[in-house]
Design a protein around this motif. Structure first.
Motif, PDB file in Angstrom:
ATOM      1  N   ARG A 179      -6.436   1.077   9.232  1.00  0.00           N
ATOM      2  CA  ARG A 179      -7.619  -0.445   8.679  1.00  0.00           C
ATOM      3  C   ARG A 179      -7.392  -0.502   7.032  1.00  0.00           C
ATOM      4  NH1 ARG A 179     -13.969   2.291   8.913  1.00  0.00           N
ATOM      5  NH2 ARG A 179     -14.044   1.574  10.600  1.00  0.00           N
ATOM      6  N   ALA A 180      -6.365  -0.326   6.751  1.00  0.00           N
ATOM      7  CA  ALA A 180      -6.256   0.090   5.325  1.00  0.00           C
ATOM      8  C   ALA A 180      -5.365  -1.493   4.855  1.00  0.00           C
ATOM      9  CB  ALA A 180      -5.465   0.760   4.350  1.00  0.00           C
ATOM     10  N   ASP A 181      -4.804  -0.921   5.852  1.00  0.00           N
ATOM     11  CA  ASP A 181      -3.294  -2.424   6.117  1.00  0.00           C
ATOM     12  C   ASP A 181      -2.809  -2.519   4.812  1.00  0.00           C
ATOM     13  OD1 ASP A 181      -2.550  -4.061   7.573  1.00  0.00           O
ATOM     14  OD2 ASP A 181      -3.456  -5.925   7.353  1.00  0.00           O
ATOM     15  N   GLY A 182      -2.466  -1.846   3.997  1.00  0.00           N
ATOM     16  CA  GLY A 182      -1.371  -2.262   2.876  1.00  0.00           C
ATOM     17  C   GLY A 182      -2.225  -1.913   1.381  1.00  0.00           C
ATOM     18  N   ALA A 183      -3.850  -1.776   1.734  1.00  0.00           N
ATOM     19  CA  ALA A 183      -4.705  -2.367   0.756  1.00  0.00           C
ATOM     20  C   ALA A 183      -4.830  -0.673  -0.148  1.00  0.00           C
ATOM     21  CB  ALA A 183      -5.897  -2.758   0.948  1.00  0.00           C
ATOM     22  N   PRO A 184      -5.696  -0.297  -0.851  1.00  0.00           N
ATOM     23  CA  PRO A 184      -5.330   1.054  -1.346  1.00  0.00           C
ATOM     24  C   PRO A 184      -6.533   2.222  -0.363  1.00  0.00           C
ATOM     25  CG  PRO A 184      -5.576  -0.116  -3.314  1.00  0.00           C
ATOM     26  CD  PRO A 184      -5.515  -1.007  -2.492  1.00  0.00           C
TER      27      PRO A 184
ATOM     28  N   THR B 206     -10.675   2.471  -1.286  1.00  0.00           N
ATOM     29  CA  THR B 206     -11.317   1.154  -0.664  1.00  0.00           C
ATOM     30  C   THR B 206     -11.264   0.705   0.553  1.00  0.00           C
ATOM     31  OG1 THR B 206      -9.500  -0.048  -1.265  1.00  0.00           O
ATOM     32  CG2 THR B 206      -9.815  -0.086  -3.679  1.00  0.00           C
ATOM     33  N   THR B 207     -11.320   1.228   0.440  1.00  0.00           N
ATOM     34  CA  THR B 207     -11.065   0.977   2.322  1.00  0.00           C
ATOM     35  C   THR B 207     -12.461   1.339   3.132  1.00  0.00           C
ATOM     36  OG1 THR B 207      -8.561   0.843   2.354  1.00  0.00           O
ATOM     37  CG2 THR B 207     -10.207   1.418   4.685  1.00  0.00           C
TER      38      THR B 207
END
Lengths: 139, 74
Positions: free
Chosen positions: A29-34, A37-38
């Motif tokens: 779900r984060a797909d590379g994001a921190p 913050t997911t």
């Protein structure tokens, strides 16, 4: 293998499996994001809920086949294994408290608690299985 | 050989054979599972004092005749 030992063996795998599923879904779900913050709340609730359903279903299936009521040894094993799991819960709660006092984002506090439950479940189930297979040590 | 986790020893197996009682029957009379009887016989579980007395009474033997205690070996 005794019914209660079989249940412990299954539970030994359920908690880590639910947690690994949670981590995998979170990373996807984060797909590379921190990760912090997911959105994670629904994943925590679904994987914990799923783990509980599997654990209850397993216990019901195993105990329906073997209707032997708990005896003194079962109760002693249960008590000791639960005490070991509870020790981990206390340690995890202290870690969560420290994180909260340090104004850490709720993501990390929730995940510390989730990991605590997983470790407590694993230790408790492993202890239960060991006591049934190897024996109950004297005090 | 792996040492049992408890130092409590017992003669339950011998007494059971003398009285021609199976593990399942003994478990039934004591209100415990057959696996618990096996665990006690093999020294993998020390019975509670109450259960120990029940076992001794069942075989009509003093507690000391049924159970022993292994001292530490060097």
């Amino acid at each position: 293998m005794e019914a209660r030992a079989k249940t412990a063996a299954v539970l030994l795998g359920v908690a880590p499996a639910a947690w690994i599923t949670y981590l995998a879904l979170l990373v996807m779900r984060a797909d590379g994001a921190p990760l912090s913050t997911t959105g994670y709340v629904d994943l925590v609730l679904w994987t914990i809920g799923g783990g509980i359903v599997v654990a209850v279903a397993t216990t019901l299936v195993v105990h329906t086949r073997d209707r032997q009521a708990a005896d003194a040894r079962d109760r002693e094993i249960e008590g000791r294994a639960d005490a070991m799991g509870n020790a981990i819960v206390v340690l995890g709660a202290l870690v969560a408290l420290a994180l909260a006092l340090a104004d850490t984002p709720s993501f990390w506090i929730a995940n510390a608690l989730y990991l605590t439950f997983v470790l407590a479940g694993v230790l408790s189930a492993a202890a239960r299985l060991g006591f049934y297979r190897v024996g109950v040590p004297g005090w | 050989m792996v040492r049992p986790p408890t130092r409590v020893t017992n003669r339950i197996r011998d007494l059971r054979e003398e009285h021609r009682i199976t593990q399942a029957e003994l478990g039934e009379r004591l209100g415990v599972s057959r696996q618990t009887v096996i665990a006690i016989e093999q020294g993998r579980y020390s019975p509670t004092l109450e259960l120990a007395f029940q076992i001794a009474h069942l075989f009509d033997a003093p507690l000391d005749d049924v159970f022993g205690y292994r001292k530490d070996e060097p």
